[in-house]
Scaffold this motif. Structure first.
Motif, PDB file in Angstrom:
ATOM      1  N   ASP A 159       0.790  -1.222   0.000  1.00 32.59           N
ATOM      2  CA  ASP A 159       0.000   0.000   0.000  1.00 32.59           C
ATOM      3  C   ASP A 159       0.826   1.278   0.000  1.00 32.59           C
ATOM      4  N   GLU A 160       2.096   1.169  -0.337  1.00 30.30           N
ATOM      5  CA  GLU A 160       2.929   2.339  -0.548  1.00 30.30           C
ATOM      6  C   GLU A 160       4.144   1.916  -1.360  1.00 30.30           C
ATOM      7  N   ASN A 161       4.901   2.894  -1.799  1.00 30.90           N
ATOM      8  CA  ASN A 161       6.101   2.611  -2.590  1.00 30.90           C
ATOM      9  C   ASN A 161       7.257   2.194  -1.696  1.00 30.90           C
ATOM     10  N   CYS A 162       8.156   1.443  -2.290  1.00 32.38           N
ATOM     11  CA  CYS A 162       9.409   1.072  -1.646  1.00 32.38           C
ATOM     12  C   CYS A 162      10.517   1.265  -2.671  1.00 32.38           C
ATOM     13  N   LEU A 163      11.646   1.801  -2.244  1.00 31.79           N
ATOM     14  CA  LEU A 163      12.818   1.923  -3.100  1.00 31.79           C
ATOM     15  C   LEU A 163      13.786   0.808  -2.748  1.00 31.79           C
ATOM     16  N   GLU A 164      14.172   0.033  -3.759  1.00 26.89           N
ATOM     17  CA  GLU A 164      15.135  -1.042  -3.573  1.00 26.89           C
ATOM     18  C   GLU A 164      16.356  -0.732  -4.427  1.00 26.89           C
ATOM     19  N   PHE A 165      17.514  -1.046  -3.893  1.00 27.35           N
ATOM     20  CA  PHE A 165      18.758  -0.785  -4.594  1.00 27.35           C
ATOM     21  C   PHE A 165      19.542  -2.082  -4.696  1.00 27.35           C
ATOM     22  N   GLY A 166      20.254  -2.252  -5.805  1.00 23.88           N
ATOM     23  CA  GLY A 166      21.044  -3.463  -5.998  1.00 23.88           C
ATOM     24  C   GLY A 166      20.242  -4.544  -6.681  1.00 23.88           C
ATOM     25  N   ALA A 167      20.815  -5.752  -6.686  1.00 25.69           N
ATOM     26  CA  ALA A 167      20.192  -6.895  -7.378  1.00 25.69           C
ATOM     27  C   ALA A 167      18.824  -7.201  -6.768  1.00 25.69           C
ATOM     28  N   PRO A 168      17.876  -7.606  -7.611  1.00 23.66           N
ATOM     29  CA  PRO A 168      16.540  -7.927  -7.099  1.00 23.66           C
ATOM     30  C   PRO A 168      16.559  -9.146  -6.175  1.00 23.66           C
ATOM     31  N   HIS A 169      15.613  -9.161  -5.286  1.00 17.00           N
ATOM     32  CA  HIS A 169      15.402 -10.301  -4.389  1.00 17.00           C
ATOM     33  C   HIS A 169      15.185 -11.558  -5.237  1.00 17.00           C
ATOM     34  N   PRO A 170      15.652 -12.725  -4.793  1.00 15.44           N
ATOM     35  CA  PRO A 170      15.501 -13.948  -5.592  1.00 15.44           C
ATOM     36  C   PRO A 170      14.049 -14.366  -5.860  1.00 15.44           C
ATOM     37  N   ASP A 171      13.092 -13.834  -5.095  1.00 11.35           N
ATOM     38  CA  ASP A 171      11.688 -14.180  -5.341  1.00 11.35           C
ATOM     39  C   ASP A 171      11.045 -13.365  -6.465  1.00 11.35           C
ATOM     40  N   TYR A 172      11.809 -12.470  -7.068  1.00  5.72           N
ATOM     41  CA  TYR A 172      11.312 -11.754  -8.247  1.00  5.72           C
ATOM     42  C   TYR A 172      11.606 -12.561  -9.505  1.00  5.72           C
ATOM     43  N   ARG A 173      10.661 -12.537 -10.444  1.00  3.48           N
ATOM     44  CA  ARG A 173      10.910 -13.015 -11.810  1.00  3.48           C
ATOM     45  C   ARG A 173      11.104 -11.772 -12.676  1.00  3.48           C
ATOM     46  N   SER A 174      12.238 -11.734 -13.355  1.00  2.00           N
ATOM     47  CA  SER A 174      12.576 -10.565 -14.161  1.00  2.00           C
ATOM     48  C   SER A 174      12.007 -10.693 -15.571  1.00  2.00           C
ATOM     49  N   HIS A 175      11.417  -9.604 -16.054  1.00  2.86           N
ATOM     50  CA  HIS A 175      10.874  -9.532 -17.410  1.00  2.86           C
ATOM     51  C   HIS A 175      11.434  -8.275 -18.064  1.00  2.86           C
ATOM     52  N   PRO A 176      12.616  -8.410 -18.716  1.00  2.00           N
ATOM     53  CA  PRO A 176      13.210  -7.239 -19.380  1.00  2.00           C
ATOM     54  C   PRO A 176      12.304  -6.730 -20.497  1.00  2.00           C
ATOM     55  N   LEU A 177      12.268  -5.418 -20.623  1.00  2.00           N
ATOM     56  CA  LEU A 177      11.531  -4.803 -21.720  1.00  2.00           C
ATOM     57  C   LEU A 177      12.513  -4.663 -22.868  1.00  2.00           C
ATOM     58  N   ALA A 178      12.265  -5.380 -23.960  1.00  2.00           N
ATOM     59  CA  ALA A 178      13.231  -5.521 -25.059  1.00  2.00           C
ATOM     60  C   ALA A 178      12.939  -4.536 -26.183  1.00  2.00           C
ATOM     61  N   GLY A 179      13.494  -4.822 -27.360  1.00  2.00           N
ATOM     62  CA  GLY A 179      13.507  -3.910 -28.494  1.00  2.00           C
ATOM     63  C   GLY A 179      12.200  -3.723 -29.218  1.00  2.00           C
ATOM     64  N   PRO A 180      12.248  -3.050 -30.384  1.00  2.00           N
ATOM     65  CA  PRO A 180      11.057  -2.621 -31.103  1.00  2.00           C
ATOM     66  C   PRO A 180      10.215  -3.761 -31.675  1.00  2.00           C
ATOM     67  N   ASP A 181      10.775  -4.932 -31.876  1.00  2.00           N
ATOM     68  CA  ASP A 181       9.987  -6.044 -32.408  1.00  2.00           C
ATOM     69  C   ASP A 181       9.313  -6.849 -31.306  1.00  2.00           C
ATOM     70  N   TRP A 182       9.544  -6.452 -30.100  1.00  2.00           N
ATOM     71  CA  TRP A 182       8.999  -7.145 -28.949  1.00  2.00           C
ATOM     72  C   TRP A 182       7.485  -6.924 -28.882  1.00  2.00           C
ATOM     73  N   PRO A 183       6.710  -7.977 -28.595  1.00  2.00           N
ATOM     74  CA  PRO A 183       5.246  -7.843 -28.646  1.00  2.00           C
ATOM     75  C   PRO A 183       4.705  -6.944 -27.537  1.00  2.00           C
ATOM     76  N   ARG A 184       3.611  -6.260 -27.853  1.00  2.00           N
ATOM     77  CA  ARG A 184       2.948  -5.414 -26.859  1.00  2.00           C
ATOM     78  C   ARG A 184       2.325  -6.245 -25.749  1.00  2.00           C
ATOM     79  N   SER A 185       1.826  -7.408 -26.062  1.00  2.00           N
ATOM     80  CA  SER A 185       1.252  -8.258 -25.024  1.00  2.00           C
ATOM     81  C   SER A 185       1.611  -9.678 -25.364  1.00  2.00           C
ATOM     82  N   GLY A 186       1.529 -10.517 -24.460  1.00  2.00           N
ATOM     83  CA  GLY A 186       1.916 -11.896 -24.653  1.00  2.00           C
ATOM     84  C   GLY A 186       1.288 -12.729 -23.586  1.00  2.00           C
ATOM     85  N   PRO A 187       1.480 -14.110 -24.281  1.00  2.00           N
ATOM     86  CA  PRO A 187       0.833 -14.999 -23.316  1.00  2.00           C
ATOM     87  C   PRO A 187       1.208 -14.483 -21.827  1.00  2.00           C
TER      88      PRO A 187
END
Length: 192
Positions: A159-187
């Protein structure tokens, strides 16, 4: 009425990585290569601390993105709706009513050494981080800005923002936002 009387700011709440990617993925990715000018935080002048309910405003060479979280999984990403230099101080509430708590607020960009250290640095990547922990925050989406010199992630601290610095916690799944051919939505927020 605007959100905490922040002039011009109307959050647009979304939930889930797919919805956020579809609405803002391409524009977030377009920030890559720009330099970070400032990160603006709403500051509580009475308590002399960050008011974590307000949006975190990142200015990349004049392209401004505003990140905000609420509830367990709501994320708002808006673009150039706030002028932190035009609204130096303000109040939200009623100073005359003892039953109503009044916040005395201001925009600040000089409060966190980790943020000021990133000023002038070139953005290398933007990632959406999806919390995969088996708890009430499962599915929460954080926005992470990656620089050669470090990283800042704006996440939901329930219910509020948090600022995190450094490598993400291991419980995060990372989804990089890629280049121009990358789909707007996906499965614990001790990261400050």
């Amino acid at each position: 009425m605007s959100y905490f009387d922040i002039e011009g700011y109307q959050p647009q709440w979304l939930q889930g990585r797919r919805a956020i990617t579809a609405a803002h993925g391409h524009r977030l990715h377009a920030l890559v290569g720009r330099h970070l000018d400032h990160v603006w935080l709403v500051w509580d002048r009475d308590d002399d601390e960050w008011f974590a309910d307000g949006p975190v405003v990142l200015d990349f060479d004049g392209e401004q993105v505003e990140i905000n979280h609420q509830k367990f999984a709501d994320l708002s990403v808006t673009w150039s709706t706030v002028d932190p230099t035009g609204q130096a101080t303000w109040s939200n509430g009623d100073d005359e009513d003892p039953e109503v708590h009044t916040f005395h607020l201001a925009w600040r960009h000089d409060t966190r050494a980790e943020l000021t250290a990133l000023e002038g640095k070139r953005l290398q990547a933007v990632e959406l981080l999806e919390w995969a922990g088996r708890d009430v925050a499962e599915g929460m989406v954080a926005v992470s800005f990656v620089f050669a010199e470090g990283r800042v992630t704006i996440s939901n601290a329930l219910d509020e923002n948090c600022l995190e610095f450094g490598a993400p916690h291991p419980d995060y799944r990372s989804h990089p936002l890629a280049g121009p051919d990358w789909p707007r939505s996906g499965p614990d927020c001790t990261r400050m």
